[in-house]
Design a protein around this motif. Structure first.
Motif, PDB file in Angstrom:
ATOM      1  N   THR A  78       1.155 -79.932  93.923  1.00 56.72           N
ATOM      2  CA  THR A  78       0.500 -78.831  94.999  1.00 56.72           C
ATOM      3  C   THR A  78       0.158 -79.450  96.133  1.00 56.72           C
ATOM      4  OG1 THR A  78      -1.242 -78.606  93.371  1.00 56.72           O
ATOM      5  CG2 THR A  78       0.570 -77.248  92.769  1.00 56.72           C
ATOM      6  N   CYS A 138       2.093 -78.231  98.696  1.00 51.23           N
ATOM      7  CA  CYS A 138       2.494 -76.815  98.867  1.00 51.23           C
ATOM      8  C   CYS A 138       1.479 -76.306 100.110  1.00 51.23           C
ATOM      9  CB  CYS A 138       1.873 -75.904  97.837  1.00 51.23           C
ATOM     10  SG  CYS A 138       2.707 -76.229  96.189  1.00 51.23           S
ATOM     11  N   GLU A 139       2.277 -75.555 100.853  1.00 46.50           N
ATOM     12  CA  GLU A 139       1.881 -74.913 102.265  1.00 46.50           C
ATOM     13  C   GLU A 139       1.523 -73.415 101.734  1.00 46.50           C
ATOM     14  OE1 GLU A 139       3.415 -75.303 106.227  1.00 46.50           O
ATOM     15  OE2 GLU A 139       4.921 -76.205 105.211  1.00 46.50           O
ATOM     16  N   VAL A 140       0.465 -72.844 102.410  1.00 47.76           N
ATOM     17  CA  VAL A 140       0.064 -71.465 102.160  1.00 47.76           C
ATOM     18  C   VAL A 140      -0.099 -70.808 103.670  1.00 47.76           C
ATOM     19  CG1 VAL A 140      -1.650 -69.999 101.293  1.00 47.76           C
ATOM     20  CG2 VAL A 140      -1.275 -72.037 100.367  1.00 47.76           C
ATOM     21  N   VAL A 165       3.156 -68.865  99.640  1.00 50.11           N
ATOM     22  CA  VAL A 165       3.231 -70.511  99.160  1.00 50.11           C
ATOM     23  C   VAL A 165       4.563 -70.982  98.892  1.00 50.11           C
ATOM     24  CG1 VAL A 165       2.085 -72.130  97.468  1.00 50.11           C
ATOM     25  CG2 VAL A 165       0.936 -69.619  98.001  1.00 50.11           C
ATOM     26  N   THR A 166       4.551 -72.152  99.490  1.00 51.37           N
ATOM     27  CA  THR A 166       5.994 -72.859  99.230  1.00 51.37           C
ATOM     28  C   THR A 166       6.025 -73.475  97.909  1.00 51.37           C
ATOM     29  OG1 THR A 166       4.933 -75.098  99.929  1.00 51.37           O
ATOM     30  CG2 THR A 166       6.173 -73.716 101.664  1.00 51.37           C
ATOM     31  N   PRO A 167       6.956 -73.351  96.922  1.00 54.09           N
ATOM     32  CA  PRO A 167       6.879 -74.173  95.957  1.00 54.09           C
ATOM     33  C   PRO A 167       6.733 -75.499  95.786  1.00 54.09           C
ATOM     34  CG  PRO A 167       8.989 -72.606  96.161  1.00 54.09           C
ATOM     35  CD  PRO A 167       7.945 -72.827  97.338  1.00 54.09           C
ATOM     36  N   PRO A 168       6.131 -76.217  94.861  1.00 45.72           N
ATOM     37  CA  PRO A 168       5.890 -77.440  95.066  1.00 45.72           C
ATOM     38  C   PRO A 168       7.320 -78.586  94.909  1.00 45.72           C
ATOM     39  CG  PRO A 168       5.276 -76.964  92.840  1.00 45.72           C
ATOM     40  CD  PRO A 168       5.680 -75.604  93.515  1.00 45.72           C
TER      41      PRO A 168
END
Length: 546
Positions: A264, A267-269, A274-277
């Motif tokens: 994670t 992951c970007e927020v 949130v992007t999936p890992p």
């Protein structure tokens, strides 16, 4: 309403969709070409295109597949244009099992599913009891969107919109987006040829659930980006009877996968999204046959989504993780070697693992062995492509150069494979922001539908190829480390910068894309959504001071 319409009523749209679905246009199949020809032929039946033949074109891609453009102009001097983009290829149907022969016959398949309702998954049973759903491959992803766009084009032919509409429907979206990458320069040419100004590119990919059981409906002002980072792990060969005389590539790759899988940290927020890992798409050793030599070369490759992070930041993060794994390999190997040496009273062997970017490996190969030698290797790899896809070809090329430079081993080589989907987002564009807010209000007031804003469509889409959020000059860490860049694969970055088209996605409610239970909410698609698309087009065409 269009007089004597072909694709305006709910029943007409349903029949049009079913006709499209009945063409089995699996990516790379003959059906993928046939459906493009079908769309061109059906559009050619409209009187507008019989009068304006030059505005409807069946194009050929670099690999002899097809895509279609259909331009409807409001008037000779009208510049304002909305692009309607869709894809007509679909994924395979092996997952349908006993239902496979009906996968491209949506009405029959739906009838069979209703008859066998009690044998369906629980969520499917619920929908069969409570909704009007159409099942079949491509019903939601995304031939419904194409059917709706053909309907909008027919509406435009009657002069309903205050501006131009340009339909673009392409092949290969499910694999490498060859169609859209070939279409981008065509869009630029058409703008010059027909004096067009692109107000927006509107996609109608289906809404994707953000989590299991998500029943929300969304409107998207962008599309998520994607890269495929890979790591070639080059250990040291040895006989299985002397494992500590070598280093197993599978051991190296497994530790990389353990580090990056579902990590994670990547992951970007962005505004709560949130992007999936990252997750592994390929992991294998590179031995060609069984023998008792350890597999000293292996690769692992990951799907990685991006939104706003710079490519430099992403590559640096990947490099740091690879360096961390290199130290872990050394420590793990050293610990086991030391323990083994006590068992047999020997001196333990140590390893030192280096990490390189592909461009560093390439530079070393040229400096050490000469450009002619390296060019010969690259030419031989490309000419022996056969049935290899872009991922396998990339791996082959990195592997051959690593073998040439084996004195650098043990090593980990970081590289990228196609495809590359740039992240695009127009949430801060005044026109897109205004349209999104209006449609959310319209959907609620007119249809009691609660549309939620999403900055990024998470299912990947061809909207990635009509704009470029980051300067092309900032992508050097990607292009320099993608062995196939400009050697059979590329993205026309300069074209995307020139196009710079705001994007929007408003599509149907559907469920289970790429599954045997793929289905479309017919009432939503050909009722509320069809109306909202017309409203959306008019809003996108409106002059900014209107």
């Amino acid at each position: 309403m269009v007089k004597e319409s072909k694709w305006q009523t709910k029943n007409q749209l349903l029949d049009s969709l079913c006709e499209l679905v009945e063409i089995p246009s699996v990516t790379h199949s003959i059906g993928e070409i046939k459906v493009a020809e079908y769309v061109e032929n059906k559009l050619r039946e409209l009187p507008y295109f019989q009068t304006n033949e030059e505005y409807l074109t069946l194009h050929t891609t670099e690999d002899d597949r097809k895509f279609v453009t259909a331009l409807v102009k409001k008037g000779t001097n009208e510049k304002r244009t909305v692009i309607l983009v869709s894809h007509f290829d679909v994924v395979g149907v092996e997952d349908y099992g006993d239902w496979q022969e009906y996968a491209f016959h949506p009405k029959k398949l739906t009838e069979l599913f209703y008859e066998n309702k009690n044998h369906m998954p629980k969520d499917v049973q619920k929908d069969l009891e409570n909704g009007n759903w159409l099942f079949g491959r491509g019903t939601m992803d995304m031939k419904c969107g194409l059917a709706l766009h053909m309907s909008l084009i027919e509406e435009a032919c009657s002069g309903s919109f205050d501006g131009n509409l340009l339909l673009l429907t392409v092949c290969d979206e499910e694999v490498n987006s060859v169609g859209m990458r070939n279409a981008a320069p065509i869009l630029l040419e058409m703008a010059k040829q027909h004096n067009l100004e692109y107000n927006a590119c509107l996609n109608s990919e289906p809404m994707f659930a953000r989590y299991p059981g998500d029943e929300n409906q969304y409107i998207y002002s962008g599309s998520i980006g994607k890269i495929l980072p890979g790591f070639l792990c080059y250990g040291k060969e040895t006989h299985v009877g002397e494992p500590f005389s070598g280093l197993n590539g599978n051991y190296m790759a497994s530790l990389l996968t353990n580090e990056l899988e579902l990590n994670t940290e990547f992951c970007e927020v962005v505004e709560g999204e949130v992007t999936p890992p990252p997750t592994t798409l390929i992991q294998k050793d590179l031995k060609k046959e069984y023998n008792v030599q350890i597999p000293h070369r292996a690769i692992t490759m990951f799907n990685m989504f991006i939104m706003e992070r710079s490519m430099n930041e992403v590559v640096e993060h990947l490099r740091k993780n690879a360096e961390k794994v290199a130290r872990r390999i050394e420590q793990g190997y050293g610990k086991r070697a030391a323990h083994f040496s006590k068992l047999e009273n020997s001196t333990p062997h140590e390893v030192s693992v280096k990490v390189y970017h592909f461009d560093e490996l390439l530079r070393y190969a040229i400096e050490t062995y000469g450009k002619e030698k390296v060019d010969t290797i690259q030419t031989n790899v490309m000419s022996s492509r056969g049935l290899k896809d872009d991922r396998d070809l990339t791996i082959h090329l990195v592997d051959e150069l690593s073998i040439l430079c084996k004195e650098l081993s043990p090593m980990i080589v970081l590289f990228f494979a196609p495809p590359y989907y740039p992240a695009v987002n127009s949430r801060n564009h005044p026109r897109i922001s205004r349209v999104v807010d209006h449609i959310i209000g319209y959907a609620k007031n007119q249809y009691h539908i609660e549309l939620k804003k999403q900055n990024y469509f998470a299912g990947l889409s061809d909207l990635s190829y009509v704009s470029l959020d980051k300067p092309a000059s900032s992508l050097g860490d990607l292009t320099a480390n993608m062995p196939l860049w400009d050697k059979g694969y590329s993205v026309p970055l300069d074209v995307l910068e020139s196009l710079n088209i705001p994007v929007l996605n408003l599509g149907p409610v559907g469920k289970d894309a790429h599954k045997w239970t793929e289905r479309l909410d017919v009432d939503n698609a050909f009722g509320a959504l069809r109306d909202m698309l017309s409203i959306t087009v008019n809003l996108l065409l409106a002059r900014d001071n209107d």
